[in-house]
Design an enzyme around this catalytic site. Structure first.
Site, PDB file in Angstrom:
ATOM      1  N   HIS A   1      -1.307  -3.110 -10.707  1.00 24.61           N
ATOM      2  CA  HIS A   1      -0.027  -2.729 -10.111  1.00 24.61           C
ATOM      3  C   HIS A   1       1.141  -3.017 -11.049  1.00 24.61           C
ATOM      4  CE1 HIS A   1      -2.844  -3.659  -6.799  1.00 24.61           C
ATOM      5  NE2 HIS A   1      -2.378  -2.515  -6.339  1.00 24.61           N
TER       6      HIS A   1
ATOM      7  N   LYS B   1      -0.860  -7.382   2.455  1.00 21.04           N
ATOM      8  CA  LYS B   1      -0.610  -6.504   3.594  1.00 21.04           C
ATOM      9  C   LYS B   1       0.356  -7.153   4.587  1.00 21.04           C
ATOM     10  CE  LYS B   1      -3.576  -3.114   2.804  1.00 21.04           C
ATOM     11  NZ  LYS B   1      -3.175  -1.722   2.642  1.00 21.04           N
TER      12      LYS B   1
ATOM     13  N   GLU C   1     -10.861  11.511 -10.533  1.00 20.43           N
ATOM     14  CA  GLU C   1     -10.212  11.937  -9.287  1.00 20.43           C
ATOM     15  C   GLU C   1      -8.939  12.755  -9.512  1.00 20.43           C
ATOM     16  OE1 GLU C   1      -9.858   8.690  -6.477  1.00 20.43           O
ATOM     17  OE2 GLU C   1     -11.686   7.761  -7.221  1.00 20.43           O
TER      18      GLU C   1
ATOM     19  N   CYS D   1      -8.071  -2.512  -9.000  1.00 19.99           N
ATOM     20  CA  CYS D   1      -7.895  -1.320  -8.162  1.00 19.99           C
ATOM     21  C   CYS D   1      -7.928  -0.089  -9.058  1.00 19.99           C
ATOM     22  CB  CYS D   1      -6.576  -1.378  -7.380  1.00 19.99           C
ATOM     23  SG  CYS D   1      -6.661  -2.358  -5.860  1.00 19.99           S
TER      24      CYS D   1
ATOM     25  N   ASP E   1     -15.418   3.560  -0.846  1.00 18.52           N
ATOM     26  CA  ASP E   1     -14.341   2.564  -0.841  1.00 18.52           C
ATOM     27  C   ASP E   1     -13.922   2.193   0.574  1.00 18.52           C
ATOM     28  OD1 ASP E   1     -14.228   2.454  -3.563  1.00 18.52           O
ATOM     29  OD2 ASP E   1     -12.523   3.813  -3.765  1.00 18.52           O
TER      30      ASP E   1
ATOM     31  N   LYS F   1      11.983   6.933  -3.723  1.00 19.03           N
ATOM     32  CA  LYS F   1      10.902   6.699  -4.684  1.00 19.03           C
ATOM     33  C   LYS F   1      11.253   7.288  -6.055  1.00 19.03           C
ATOM     34  CE  LYS F   1       6.322   8.628  -5.688  1.00 19.03           C
ATOM     35  NZ  LYS F   1       5.532   7.423  -6.044  1.00 19.03           N
TER      36      LYS F   1
END
Length: 748
Positions: A683, A112, A473, A715, A588, A21
């Site tokens: 994204h 997904k 958040e 999102c 959510d 990553k």
């Protein structure tokens, strides 16, 4: 008895400490060049291969490693390039642009992978010219050979690949037939290079409608057999049962079956004689999707049963180990719980223990794992009593009455705007959180930092002109892990990362015991944010279905019981927020769709349980309190009625990457609750235009009543940069303002 062999279907790409990553994101940020990226990933791939070799696997997968996604790799292998990206050299930069989008073009859809938390990039067939552009699979296979690894190549099969694709004028069967010569070219090159067998993944064959394309499946594998390749192919399936009699009739060398998540059907078919014993049986006996240690005595008995039905037995995980963390070695966990856990390397060691037991009569590892399992099972993690019946599962009034009261209380404008919840998690934020967790700064210093960030972003939202705000958040590392750290019954690991999509990694908590709310989780930050503005600030929670689906769930009690335990905990937090004066609370459920069983016979019960748990978590509030929920990454057609049954006052849904497909789902249902269909793709770093936002709004309003419609990104914005968020939200608000002006001028 015949000798058993061991194999693997796939290994985590991330690395023990997310080296994969970090390298990819550093390349995207221009902190390293392509040469350094290539070297880092080559080193990591080598490490993965040699690590698996340590566990004496008879064959190790190659082709599972990827720079982003194995389905996207297959698209590029066969030159299935989205039309808007055509005309460029097929290389890694093109791969990244297709996956993430760029300034000129939107990214391909992100969906997904079956019912997992992994996502693949959807292949697009519009105006493509399929050909073998660059045989990267052959390159990786030769690399494995060069480091003395006995490898087998892995490729997604033509039936699965085409079934997961979209676009193009050809029929499903025509697309498969188009690809067969190209598959043959790649497969032949691998055989010529020395591949003893090739793993060809066809998980689509476990789904409901697989029997409807058995003819084209047979045609495809007959073609490979006629080309002399059939004996080299092992069709791997996972996540559910198959039609074994049909699969066994295909002219291939072996079949891989999931004997963990098949509800016992695959084993029954084997025992009924549906397996062709001339083939090799690749038996998925170790759970590839959960982190609990195997009951190795039960696995021993299963192997003994399987040996009666095949002369060529290979034991393996039930699926790729992509879905579990790499290793327990770096964890510092309570030994009483750690003894019950098994990550990727431990699962390979369990296979090795069984191999040694059967082939060498070596009981040492077997007895070790048996003793560990028995010690773990001797503990009791069921020690709480729950009063599920006393908590309401329906709101006090119908939506129409609630909406009237909420409108009076909130006084929001036409087409209200909001975001989904999270704002960018910068390096500074992550450092402060890590310093606090490691006692390098005080609680007071950490709280001061959080309050400064919350205040800064409340002002940013007000300046942009959003109508319903969020606190951002910043105290949360992950929308599920955060709750796992605070609820009783959860265990959070230090390095238990798994890949979700692209470079996005998550660290699912482990549910090992009864779940309980013991203190407020989110009230302090939310109330502070609300104190800074007259606009409503949403309380932000994760729902019970998502917490369960995005955790490694316990297996000693029924799934529904665990889900309802979590729902009661969330209900406590919802009431705490309401009591503190929060008027809008979002719970959510982005993972509700992904947990849907692959077989339709289980859908009704799953959805009934999911709706019940959500309503258990959200129905105790007053009518004036507005309940939101959010879902993403999903194909909703199968569950649209269940979404309505949630009875959320407002639901926001990711739609941008579906390129409008989702709106079709609303043509068959008169959706009469509040809804926001995401109007741009978060994204991608690409900033949308006002025209694109307006087009998305107009398209949505063709199906959704304007008085019910909200405008939002699709999102949370956690992974975006601050300037990207500000610019995109400014475009969104400006587009909405123009829509409001149009409406005012029309009605004037």
């Amino acid at each position: 008895m015949t000798t058993i062999k061991t194999s693997n279907l796939g290994f985590p790409r991330l690395g023990r400490k997310r080296e994969w990553k970090k390298a990819i994101e550093n390349y995207w940020a221009h902190k390293i060049d392509k040469a350094e990226l290539d070297q880092t990933l080559t080193d990591l791939h080598k490490e993965n291969l040699l690590l698996q070799k340590n566990y004496h696997l008879d064959s190790i997968p190659v082709g599972d490693f990827s720079l982003y996604d194995h389905i996207l790799d297959t698209s590029l292998l066969f030159n299935i390039i989205p039309e808007r990206f055509q005309g460029r050299e097929v290389n890694d930069d093109l791969l990244f642009d297709i996956a993430r989008g760029n300034k000129e073009h939107v990214a391909s859809a992100l969906i997904k992978w079956f019912n997992t938390n992994y996502h693949y990039i959807v292949p697009e067939w519009d105006n493509v010219e399929p050909k073998v552009e660059k045989n990267t699979l052959l390159e990786r296979f030769k690399y494995a050979q060069s480091i003395n690894v006995n490898a087998h190549p892995v490729i997604v099969g033509p039936i699965t690949f085409v079934k997961l694709s979209k676009g193009g004028h050809q029929s499903f069967e025509e697309k498969v037939e188009t690809l067969l010569p190209l598959y043959k070219e790649v497969l032949q090159s691998l055989v010529d290079a020395g591949a003893e067998y090739i793993q060809i993944d066809e998980p689509i064959l476990v789904t409901d409608d697989s029997e409807s394309y058995e003819d084209i499946t047979r045609k495809a594998y007959d073609y490979f057999a006629n080309e002399g390749l059939g004996k080299y192919l092992v069709i791997q399936t996972y996540f559910e049962r198959v039609h074994l009699k049909f699969l066994s009739s295909l002219p291939v060398g072996g079949l891989g079956l999931d004997l963990v998540h098949d509800n016992g059907y695959n084993l029954k078919q084997i025992e009924d004689g549906d397996f062709d014993q001339s083939k090799a049986l690749y038996a998925g006996i170790i759970d590839g999707r959960n982190v609990w240690a195997a009951d190795i005595e039960a696995k021993k008995q299963l192997i003994e049963t399987l040996q009666q039905h095949t002369q060529q037995l290979v034991i393996q995980p039930s699926s790729s180990l992509l879905h579990v963390p790499v290793s327990l070695d770096d964890e510092t966990l309570d030994e009483s719980i750690a003894e019950g856990l098994s990550f990727a390397t431990e699962k390979l060691d369990e296979l090795d223990a069984l191999r040694r037991l059967f082939n060498d009569n070596d009981l040492s590892k077997y007895e070790h794992y048996k003793a560990r399992y028995e010690r773990f099972q001797s503990q009791s993690f069921k020690n709480l009593e729950y009063d599920f019946e006393s908590v309401p599962t329906h709101r006090k009034s119908p939506f129409a009455k609630r909406k009237q009261l909420q409108n009076q209380r909130l006084n929001l404008p036409d087409l209200p705007t909001t975001t989904i919840g999270s704002f960018p998690q910068t390096r500074e934020i992550r450092k402060f959180r890590a310093d606090w967790k490691n006692n390098r700064i005080t609680d007071a210093e950490y709280q001061e930092f959080l309050q400064n960030e919350i205040a800064r972003w409340i002002k940013i939202q007000e300046d942009i002109g959003l109508d319903v705000l969020v606190h951002g958040e910043f105290e949360r590392n992950d929308m599920v892990e955060f709750f796992g750290e605070k609820l009783q019954g959860f265990l959070v690991t230090k390095f238990g990362w798994v890949q979700s999509y692209g470079s996005r990694a998550v660290k699912p908590p482990v549910i090992y015991g009864d779940v309980k709310w013991t203190a407020p989780l989110t009230v302090k930050e939310t109330v502070y944010a609300q104190s800074l503005t007259d606009k409503p600030v949403k309380g932000m929670l994760t729902g019970p279905v998502t917490i369960l689906n995005w955790s490694f769930e316990r297996v000693d009690v029924p799934r529904k019981v665990v889900q309802d335990q979590i729902a009661l905990a969330i209900d406590e937090e919802v009431l705490a927020l309401e009591e503190a004066g929060i008027k809008v609370i979002q719970v959510d459920e982005p993972a509700l769709r992904e947990g849907l069983p692959l077989r339709s016979e289980y859908h009704e019960q799953y959805l009934e349980d999911a709706v019940h748990s959500f309503k258990l978590a959200t129905s105790s509030v007053h009518d004036e309190t507005q309940i939101h929920t959010h879902m993403c990454y999903s194909q909703f057609g199968q569950i649209i009625h269940a979404i309505h049954d949630l009875d959320a006052d407002v639901i926001s849904i990711e739609t941008s990457r579906s390129h409008g497909d989702l709106i079709q789902d609303f043509e068959d249902i008169n959706y009469d609750l509040g809804i926001g269909l995401g109007v741009y793709d978060i994204h991608s770093p690409r900033i949308p235009t006002e025209e694109e936002i307006t087009t998305a709004i107009n398209r949505s309003l063709q199906q959704i009543d304007r008085s019910l419609f909200w405008v939002n990104p699709d999102c949370g914005l956690k992974t975006r940069k601050e300037n990207e968020v500000k610019d995109a939200l400014t475009v969104l608000v400006n587009a909405v303002k123009k829509k409001r002006q149009e409406s005012e001028s029309t009605t004037a």
